[in-house]
Design an enzyme around this catalytic site. Structure first.
Site, PDB file in Angstrom:
ATOM      1  N   LYS A 221     -29.400  13.597  34.799  1.00  0.00           N
ATOM      2  CA  LYS A 221     -29.211  12.705  35.942  1.00  0.00           C
ATOM      3  C   LYS A 221     -29.033  13.504  37.230  1.00  0.00           C
ATOM      4  O   LYS A 221     -28.124  14.326  37.337  1.00  0.00           O
ATOM      5  CB  LYS A 221     -27.966  11.840  35.731  1.00  0.00           C
ATOM      6  CG  LYS A 221     -28.171  10.744  34.695  1.00  0.00           C
ATOM      7  CD  LYS A 221     -26.862  10.090  34.350  1.00  0.00           C
ATOM      8  CE  LYS A 221     -26.739   8.727  34.952  1.00  0.00           C
ATOM      9  NZ  LYS A 221     -25.457   8.085  34.573  1.00  0.00           N
TER      10      LYS A 221
HETATM   11  C1  E4P Z   1     -24.962   4.675  34.396  1.00  0.00           C
HETATM   12  O1  E4P Z   1     -25.895   5.438  34.283  1.00  0.00           O
HETATM   13  C2  E4P Z   1     -24.154   4.566  35.607  1.00  0.00           C
HETATM   14  O2  E4P Z   1     -23.595   5.800  35.934  1.00  0.00           O
HETATM   15  C3  E4P Z   1     -23.099   3.486  35.455  1.00  0.00           C
HETATM   16  O3  E4P Z   1     -23.738   2.330  34.974  1.00  0.00           O
HETATM   17  C4  E4P Z   1     -22.328   3.211  36.739  1.00  0.00           C
HETATM   18  O4  E4P Z   1     -21.530   2.066  36.573  1.00  0.00           O
HETATM   19  P1  E4P Z   1     -20.342   1.645  37.550  1.00  0.00           P
HETATM   20  O5  E4P Z   1     -20.932   1.200  38.845  1.00  0.00           O
HETATM   21  O6  E4P Z   1     -19.647   0.554  36.824  1.00  0.00           O
HETATM   22  O7  E4P Z   1     -19.475   2.871  37.737  1.00  0.00           O
END
Ligand code: E4P
Length: 289
Positions: A113
């Protein structure tokens, strides 16, 4: 078991392999998992260490992340596991790439990521050329998704995900699900090399509507997936109507995805805030020496 009419891949959003094990038991399948620094900071072992007044060294926290990811990878060997680099606004693409290469070597089924910011996109462009699989996180606009498409042109389908964060748009009264619909529509004019991964999911309606829109992947927290199990893993038909509950619609933009990625308007304040929050949650685990 996976419902026959389900086209969307289901990922768990979390940093605790215990949840992975439990959701596989409950659902009977799982296609992957996404992690991030905040989710790793919530891992029960990490929490316990902090509650005992202890912290990790910089090396120990990376070892810990690697072990968590390896355990999850062993539970979903056929799936994809997203691993996030540490990046603040000033982090350069080369530094992100260095971390990404190291993390990519941890498991055979990782996606790295990078943030959907300028340096993250530079890193992405090089990473796909090197054969790395990537997941572009913290995406809040069509322009950012168009830049992801353009920066990774030539990559094969399955190697690139874009993660629009719908819950964080909802949190500020904008209808995040509109963004999913718009990116899917915009990508229809492309070659299909980027998969749309609906992220920052807050409730079961996000999940059901993502199915209906045809999102390639959705990542959802344990409690949302458990609720879906309790509802019998149903996939809604055409009769399903999403209720945006008064959230402000996000208008569709006519974006030309054939342009160079540098030409798009990549900045979004939530991307910057998201990087700050991820890095501060990570830093909170590390002892100052
Ligand atoms: C997943 O890849 C993301 O990092 C995650 O869904 C973020 O979620 P949040 O906005 O609840 O922190």
């Amino acid at each position: 078991m996976r419902p026959k009419d389900l086209k969307t891949k289901i990922f768990l959003d979390g940093g605790d392999p215990g949840e992975t094990r439990e959701i596989i038991r409950l659902m009977g399948f799982l296609d992957g998992q996404t992690t991030n620094p905040t989710l790793i900071s919530k891992n029960p072992e990490a929490r316990k260490k902090l509650e005992n007044g202890e912290k990790f060294s910089k090396e120990e926290i990376l070892d810990f992340y690697r072990n968590v990811v390896k355990e999850i990878s062993g539970l979903i060997p056929q799936g994809s596991i997203s691993i996030e680099v540490y990046a603040v606004s000033s982090t350069k693409a080369d530094e992100m790439l260095k971390q990404g290469r190291e993390m990519f070597s941890w498991i055979p089924n990782g996606h790295i990521k990078f943030p959907s910011a300028r340096e993250g996109l530079k890193a992405a462009e090089k990473a796909v050329k090197d054969g790395m699989r990537i997941n572009m996180t913290l995406c809040f606009t069509q322009q950012q998704a168009a830049a992801v498409y353009a920066a990774t042109r030539g990559a094969k389908r399955g190697d690139v995900f874009v993660s629009p964060f719908i819950g964080r748009l909802d949190d500020r009264e904008e209808n995040g699900m509109d963004l999913i619909a718009h990116i899917l529509k915009m990508y229809q004019r492309g070659d299909g090399h980027v998969e749309v991964l609906t992220a920052s999911v807050r409730n079961i309606d996000h999940l059901l509507y993502a199915f209906k829109l045809g999102s390639d992947i959705i990542t959802a927290p344990f409690k949302v997936l458990r609720e879906w199990v309790e509802r019998g893993l149903t996939v809604p038909g055409n009769e399903y109507v999403y209720n945006p509950r008064g959230l402000k619609p996000i208008p569709y933009e006519n974006v030309d995805i054939t342009r160079n990625w540098e030409e798009f308007d990549i900045y979004h304040d939530l991307t910057v805030k998201g990087m700050e929050k991820f890095s501060s949650d990570w830093d909170s685990l590390i002892r100052k020496t």
